[in-house]
Write a protein that holds these residues in place. Structure first.
Motif: not given
Length: 590
Positions: A283-312
């Protein structure tokens, strides 16, 4: 094509006598995977704190007990009917946001999540529309919450915060949970009658319309439960016989809850569906892109739900190359269309992952919005009322066990959208031979900014209060980052035209005053006319509603009945933009 039905065979039975917390905590459904070893349900992003199912069940009980003891939150018998209280939750994601939801639902109350970007006026509208009895706020949202509560006549004692704050006397969720766990159960959790889950409201989710103020969508318990069952059945989350690379939603996976829980995407798909199939949510309080990337790596995220701006950002941000994103095996984009170009680039970035919109194939046809879930039926209706064939465009009308009941206290809008078990979406679409849907345009004129709905009429009504605006029409302009951005075509008032004629440089000043990027707080005394010119969009609307541009015109095109011809102005804006004569203020932050 008379009707198109989602593939996947018949759905398993969907319980219609359970509330959402009863479904999640107190029962087992045949489509739900069984975890072979304990794992946390929620992880707090910044601290790494973990909450398992037993602790969440206890925290939910403790908070429900306190809400009953302190505020008597629950249901009232009103003659032959039952009137539930409403709890509004205001703020960004918090690890106890789900606890606040489930505790309220245990008591029979209704929950309404509010956008944390709301101004006090916007939150006031939600509080008064829903007749909220309790407001639970994130600490960062407390000042706005207190102002809105004051304006709504809601006692300050009925404002609760998630975490204790020094010098702040308001009750907090942590202390309330502890209080509730010290007492024996003070509430009676009602068991629904067969079929009652289809009628009993769980959520009032605010969705903007093309006219007027936002409308409260009535979502019953059964709709949320049905949605989880539909998705679990379609994704075959329980099937472990397939090779690992084909298991999109394997039990024990991890998701990243960075999209807000107040939004229907975060509420239904990220929170309830992912937990139902045995995923852990970070559970993340807010979106920060580099923290978002770090979370994927640190927590081993397997399923990622995004909206198009995040995809960009995933496709273009230079920091992406610094992180290991190989744990991702499913990336789903929703809330707004994802272009074919972005889909292609995402498939290159995540070569071993499923990429899709909604619940698509591993890589569906580029530009498609995915396929229908099992239990869904679609019709594509042409302007003459006949049903379209495959490949022909028309308005999408859908039926599903997970649809909402309608709009709160708005019979006219409900009658327009919800018809005999079908939802008139307002989207112009077509289906191909693979039953994939392609969105061509929106018949209803909402502007989708980063997945948020912006009704043009709301902005137009606000702009017409500005003394320099004689007439106005707001349209959506395509933007790679945000999906769309609001652009205002403005007919200057006679006074503004006179100033512009006397001094051509005044046009830029007037345009800036209408857009006004940042709020100006002045302590000097101004005349009323000067104050009036400060009633611009940026000071009074949440950020995603801010204008990306203002274009002056001599007249707004309208049909004989006075309806704004938005498509004419959209086409004009696109032509101006293509010739380089229209520059929009974009929102991307790389």
């Amino acid at each position: 094509m008379a009707e198109l039905r989602g593939d996947g065979g018949p759905l398993p039975a969907i319980p219609d006598h359970l509330t959402i917390p009863q479904f999640l905590f107190d029962s087992h459904h045949p489509s739900r995977p069984v975890l072979k070893s304990p794992q946390p349900w929620l992880i707090e992003e910044l601290t790494g704190r973990e909450l398992g199912s037993d602790e969440l069940r206890a925290r939910t009980f403790g908070l429900a007990n306190s809400l009953k003891i302190r505020w008597n939150i629950g249901e009232d018998d009103v003659g032959p009917s039952i009137s539930p209280y409403l709890v509004c939750i205001f703020g960004p994601n918090h690890i106890d946001y789900p606890v606040a939801i489930w505790a309220s639902l245990r008591l029979g109350a209704i929950v309404s999540g509010a956008n944390p970007a709301y101004t006090a006026d916007e939150l006031l509208y939600q509080l008064t529309t829903t007749k909220a009895r309790l407001l639970i706020a994130h600490p960062v949202s407390l000042p706005v919450a207190l102002e809105a509560a004051r304006l709504a006549g809601l006692s300050q004692e009925n404002v609760v915060i998630f975490d204790a704050m020094p010098g702040i006397p308001h009750a907090n969720i942590q202390d309330l949970i502890a209080l509730g766990l010290e007492h024996t159960q003070q509430f009676v959790e009602r068991r629904l009658k067969p079929g009652e889950g289809k009628r009993k409201l769980a959520f009032l989710s605010f969705s903007s319309g093309t006219t007027g103020r936002p409308k409260a969508v009535m979502i019953p318990h059964h709709s949320v439960i049905a949605n989880a069952v539909q998705m679990a059945h379609w994704t075959q989350a329980k099937d472990e016989s397939k090779p690992r690379e084909f298991q999109r939603y394997k039990a024990g996976g991890r998701g990243l809850a960075v999209l807000p829980f107040y939004h229907i995407y975060g509420l239904l798909i990220i929170l309830h569906f992912h937990l139902f199939i045995g995923h852990t949510l970070v559970v993340a309080e807010k979106f920060s892109f580099e923290r978002f990337l770090d979370d994927i790596q640190r927590y081993g995220i397997t399923n990622l739900c995004v909206v198009p701006p995040m995809a960009v950002l995933l496709c273009k941000h230079p920091a992406v190359k610094n992180y290991d994103l190989s744990s991702v095996r499913m990336l789903m984009s929703a809330a707004a269309p994802l272009s074919a170009e972005l889909t292609n680039r995402l498939s290159e970035l995540f070569p071993n992952a499923w990429i899709g919109q909604a619940y698509d194939r591993r890589l569906g046809s580029l530009g498609s919005g995915g396929v229908l879930l099992p239990g869904c039926t679609a019709r594509v209706v042409k302007p003459d009322g006949s049903l379209a064939k495959l490949g022909e465009t028309g308005e999408l009308i859908v039926s599903s066990p997970s649809i909402a009941l309608g709009y709160l206290n708005n019979r006219e809008a409900t009658a327009e959208t919800f018809k005999d078990g079908w939802v008139v979406t307002g989207d112009e679409v077509y289906f191909n031979e693979r039953k994939e849907i392609f969105v061509v345009d929106r018949i209803k004129e909402l502007i989708k900014v980063r997945g948020f709905q912006v009704p043009p009429a709301e902005l137009e009504g606000h702009l017409l209060d500005h003394p320099d605006v004689g007439d106005v029409c707001v349209v959506g302009m395509p933007d790679e980052y945000s999906g769309e951005l609001p652009l205002a075509f403005v007919v200057p008032s006679s006074d503004a035209q006179a100033r512009m004629k006397a001094d051509p440089a005044a046009a830029a000043t007037i345009r800036a005053a209408i857009m006004k990027v940042r709020t100006v707080i002045s302590t000097s005394v101004r005349c009323m006319a000067e104050r009036g010119r400060e009633q611009h969009v940026a000071d009074h609307k949440t950020r995603y509603k801010h204008l990306a541009g203002v274009e002056f015109v001599e007249a707004i095109p309208k049909n004989p009945s006075g309806k704004l011809l938005r498509r004419v102005l959209r086409n004009r804006a696109k032509a101006l933009h293509k010739r380089g004569e229209l520059v929009l203020k974009t929102r991307a932050k790389l």
